[in-house]
Design a protein around this motif. Structure first.
Motif, short mmCIF file in Angstrom:
data_model
loop_
_atom_site.label_atom_id
_atom_site.label_comp_id
_atom_site.label_asym_id
_atom_site.label_seq_id
_atom_site.Cartn_x
_atom_site.Cartn_y
_atom_site.Cartn_z
N ASN A 272 -1.75 4.38 3.97
CA ASN A 272 -1.62 2.93 4.18
C ASN A 272 -0.16 2.54 4.39
O ASN A 272 0.15 1.65 5.19
N LEU A 273 0.76 3.22 3.67
CA LEU A 273 2.18 2.94 3.86
C LEU A 273 2.66 3.45 5.22
O LEU A 273 3.25 2.71 6.00
N SER A 274 2.39 4.73 5.50
CA SER A 274 2.90 5.32 6.74
C SER A 274 2.23 4.72 7.96
O SER A 274 2.82 4.68 9.04
N GLY A 275 1.00 4.22 7.82
CA GLY A 275 0.30 3.63 8.94
C GLY A 275 0.64 2.18 9.17
O GLY A 275 0.14 1.55 10.10
N GLY A 276 1.49 1.61 8.32
CA GLY A 276 1.89 0.23 8.48
C GLY A 276 0.88 -0.78 7.95
O GLY A 276 1.03 -1.98 8.14
N HIS A 277 -0.17 -0.29 7.26
CA HIS A 277 -1.17 -1.21 6.71
C HIS A 277 -0.69 -1.83 5.40
O HIS A 277 -1.30 -2.77 4.90
N MET A 278 0.36 -1.26 4.83
CA MET A 278 0.87 -1.74 3.54
C MET A 278 2.39 -1.63 3.55
O MET A 278 2.94 -0.60 3.94
N THR A 279 3.08 -2.70 3.16
CA THR A 279 4.53 -2.64 3.01
C THR A 279 4.86 -2.13 1.62
O THR A 279 3.99 -2.05 0.74
N LEU A 280 6.13 -1.81 1.40
CA LEU A 280 6.52 -1.34 0.07
C LEU A 280 6.30 -2.41 -1.00
O LEU A 280 5.78 -2.10 -2.07
N PRO A 281 6.63 -3.69 -0.75
CA PRO A 281 6.28 -4.71 -1.75
C PRO A 281 4.79 -4.77 -2.03
O PRO A 281 4.37 -4.98 -3.17
N ASP A 282 3.96 -4.60 -0.99
CA ASP A 282 2.51 -4.54 -1.20
C ASP A 282 2.16 -3.37 -2.11
O ASP A 282 1.29 -3.49 -2.99
N ALA A 283 2.81 -2.25 -1.87
CA ALA A 283 2.52 -1.05 -2.67
C ALA A 283 2.87 -1.28 -4.14
O ALA A 283 2.13 -0.85 -5.04
N LEU A 284 3.99 -1.96 -4.39
CA LEU A 284 4.36 -2.25 -5.77
C LEU A 284 3.30 -3.12 -6.45
O LEU A 284 2.94 -2.88 -7.60
N GLU A 285 2.81 -4.12 -5.73
CA GLU A 285 1.79 -4.98 -6.32
C GLU A 285 0.51 -4.19 -6.60
O GLU A 285 -0.16 -4.43 -7.61
N GLN A 286 0.16 -3.25 -5.72
CA GLN A 286 -1.02 -2.42 -5.96
C GLN A 286 -0.85 -1.61 -7.23
O GLN A 286 -1.78 -1.48 -8.04
N VAL A 287 0.34 -1.04 -7.44
CA VAL A 287 0.60 -0.27 -8.65
C VAL A 287 0.57 -1.17 -9.88
O VAL A 287 0.07 -0.78 -10.94
N LEU A 288 1.06 -2.41 -9.74
CA LEU A 288 1.02 -3.35 -10.86
C LEU A 288 -0.42 -3.69 -11.23
O LEU A 288 -0.72 -3.99 -12.39
N TRP A 289 -1.33 -3.64 -10.28
CA TRP A 289 -2.76 -3.80 -10.57
C TRP A 289 -3.32 -2.56 -11.25
O TRP A 289 -4.03 -2.65 -12.26
N ASP A 290 -3.03 -1.38 -10.67
CA ASP A 290 -3.70 -0.15 -11.10
C ASP A 290 -3.05 0.51 -12.31
O ASP A 290 -3.74 1.10 -13.14
N GLU A 291 -1.73 0.46 -12.39
CA GLU A 291 -1.02 1.12 -13.49
C GLU A 291 0.13 0.23 -13.95
O GLU A 291 1.29 0.53 -13.71
N PRO A 334 -14.93 -5.74 -8.68
CA PRO A 334 -16.16 -4.95 -8.76
C PRO A 334 -15.96 -3.49 -8.39
O PRO A 334 -16.61 -2.60 -8.93
N ASP A 335 -15.03 -3.23 -7.45
CA ASP A 335 -14.69 -1.86 -7.07
C ASP A 335 -13.20 -1.68 -7.25
O ASP A 335 -12.39 -2.07 -6.40
N ALA A 336 -12.82 -1.10 -8.39
CA ALA A 336 -11.40 -0.96 -8.71
C ALA A 336 -10.69 0.06 -7.83
O ALA A 336 -9.46 0.17 -7.87
N THR A 337 -11.44 0.82 -7.02
CA THR A 337 -10.80 1.79 -6.13
C THR A 337 -10.33 1.13 -4.83
O THR A 337 -9.55 1.73 -4.08
N GLU A 338 -10.82 -0.08 -4.55
CA GLU A 338 -10.42 -0.77 -3.33
C GLU A 338 -9.02 -1.36 -3.49
O GLU A 338 -8.70 -1.93 -4.53
N PRO A 339 -8.17 -1.25 -2.46
CA PRO A 339 -6.83 -1.82 -2.56
C PRO A 339 -6.87 -3.34 -2.65
O PRO A 339 -7.79 -3.99 -2.15
N VAL A 340 -5.85 -3.90 -3.29
CA VAL A 340 -5.74 -5.35 -3.45
C VAL A 340 -4.51 -5.79 -2.67
O VAL A 340 -3.39 -5.54 -3.08
#
Length: 456
Positions: A272-291, A334-340
């Protein structure tokens, strides 16, 4: 959804409260949270060290309810019934976190507004671009210490020292303070035999800093804190400086380490990062959700008899905010594996009047630091199988012990700055005989991070 019916204050027969410490909790805290959710719902009876009873809040909505209503659930530990009744000895493991002090996160009302205002208004004076320049500079210096070796431990060599080095600069301390404060902060949080001595070192160092800034002000957080119209005493300034430094160190180091682990081990995350579907700030927010950097926050105390998610909570009961559990509550995910994507309603920084005031600075340190690392070392890869990574868990957090990586050795950057002293980072290891020039990589080895940056 039907309204939960009032339940017992204690677990039902045959369903004992689970300990939030010990082998099971340390091995798989998220697994334990889901087990508790299945048995008890949004609020579960648990035991903390010494088998003292508490309530673990597992639901997202219930966590917000507790965090946002200090009139029902106070942050002041003097409400704790077990402490009032003498069940918490002075040497209890939770005493450092539950002993009342006149600091903003342990008081409510007017006093909380006074102390909290001094912190938030002083933090707001920082220029975010200036912070990012500090981060870039220190990140480069840390990377320089291992860039020629082709290998590193990104926890010890990067994620842990970077936040404290940056915060040392922001509070206006001499740069030489940074390495020792990193060591002392790590020692305090890990609760080693020398933790008390490290606590004293931090306190003495910060008191000297406060005294110096009263005499020679600067453009830094310490100066703004001591000059704030609320008129903090030296003791109050020292306590809140320590609070900000340790909170920034703990949470930001975890956020950096967790994000880098996800980048290195999760193929979909990296795609998702390398494909441009997610920026680094997006990635940080995803980690803040998951871990989230803190899995559980201790604590809140019921100011009177009340009810939460059908549980009867008695006056003086202790409640723990389950930030990690609340972030994967099936009611909202409902599906915690889906990206936010683009959603900051996670609980990573808590909520309400005690929400983390420095979260934007933490994001800036993590974002800029990780970007600098991946730009300079675009072919980073994990040096051990993923299942060999080890974690250390406590009641409040789950730490990655080490994150060993390898990469193409590179030369140091020319930063024009004094290098970080050796105690802040590992000495450069002996580089291989053939060291590629900076920015060079072996043929056939794609730089996915470079491709991503071209899309930004």
């Amino acid at each position: 959804m039907p309204t939960p019916q009032p339940g017992p204050a204690a677990p039902p027969p045959g369903c004992p409260a689970h300990r939030l410490y010990g082998p099971e909790a340390e091995a798989d805290p998220m697994g334990l949270y889901e087990k508790l959710r299945a048995e008890h719902g949004a609020v579960a009876p648990v035991l903390v060290q010494g088998d003292l009873p508490a309530w673990l809040v597992l639901g997202h909505r219930e966590n917000l309810d507790v965090a946002r209503t200090p009139s029902r659930f106070a942050r002041d530990p003097r409400h704790w019934r077990d402490q009032q009744e003498g069940n918490v000895p002075a040497d209890h493991p939770l005493t450092p976190m539950t002993a009342w002090q006149p600091v903003c996160h342990l008081v409510e009302g007017v006093e909380h507004e006074r102390l909290r205002g001094a912190i938030t208004e002083s933090l707001e004076r920082f220029d975010r671009r200036g912070i990012r320049r500090y981060v870039k500079r220190f990140a480069d210096l840390l990377i320089d210490a291992f860039a020629q070796s082709g290998k590193a431990d990104l926890v010890e060599d990067f994620a842990e020292p970077l936040p404290m080095l940056v915060m040392t600069q922001l509070v206006g301390a001499p740069e030489s303070y940074g390495p020792r404060l990193v060591e002392a902060a790590r020692d305090m949080i890990q609760g080693t035999e020398t933790a008390v001595a490290s606590f004293e070192y931090v306190s003495v160092t910060l008191r000297e800093l406060v005294e110096r800034k009263r005499e020679v002000p600067g453009r830094d957080f310490t100066t703004w804190l001591v000059e704030h119209p609320t008129g903090l005493s030296d003791d109050e300034a020292v306590e809140h400086l320590r609070l900000v430094l340790i909170a920034a160190f703990e949470t930001t180091a975890n956020l950096i380490a967790n994000t880098l682990r996800m980048v290195l081990t999760d193929r979909r995350f990296r795609a998702n990062l390398s494909g441009g579907h997610m920026t680094l700030p997006d990635a940080l927010e995803q980690v803040l959700w998951d871990e989230p950097p803190l899995m559980t926050v201790l604590g809140r105390w019921a100011t009177g008899d009340t009810e939460l998610a059908g549980r009867r909570i008695k006056a003086g009961d202790m409640l723990l905010l389950g930030l990690g559990a609340g972030n994967v509550d099936p009611e909202i995910r409902p599906d915690a594996t889906e990206p936010v994507h683009g959603n900051r309603s996670h609980l990573a920084f808590s909520s309400g009047p005690h929400e983390c005031p420095g979260q934007d600075i933490g994001r800036a340190i993590a974002d800029t630091g990780i970007d600098t690392l991946l730009t300079r070392l675009p072919d980073l890869e994990l040096a051990v199988p993923e299942d060999e990574l080890q974690w250390k868990s406590s009641l409040m957090s789950r730490h990655l012990v080490a994150l060993p990586v390898r990469f193409t050795p590179r030369g140091s950057t020319v930063t024009g700055s004094t290098p970080v002293p050796r105690s802040a980072a590992q000495p450069p290891r002996t580089a291989p005989t053939a060291v590629p020039a900076a920015g060079e990589r072996p043929a056939g080895r794609a730089s996915w991070w470079a491709r991503l940056r071209r899309r930004r």
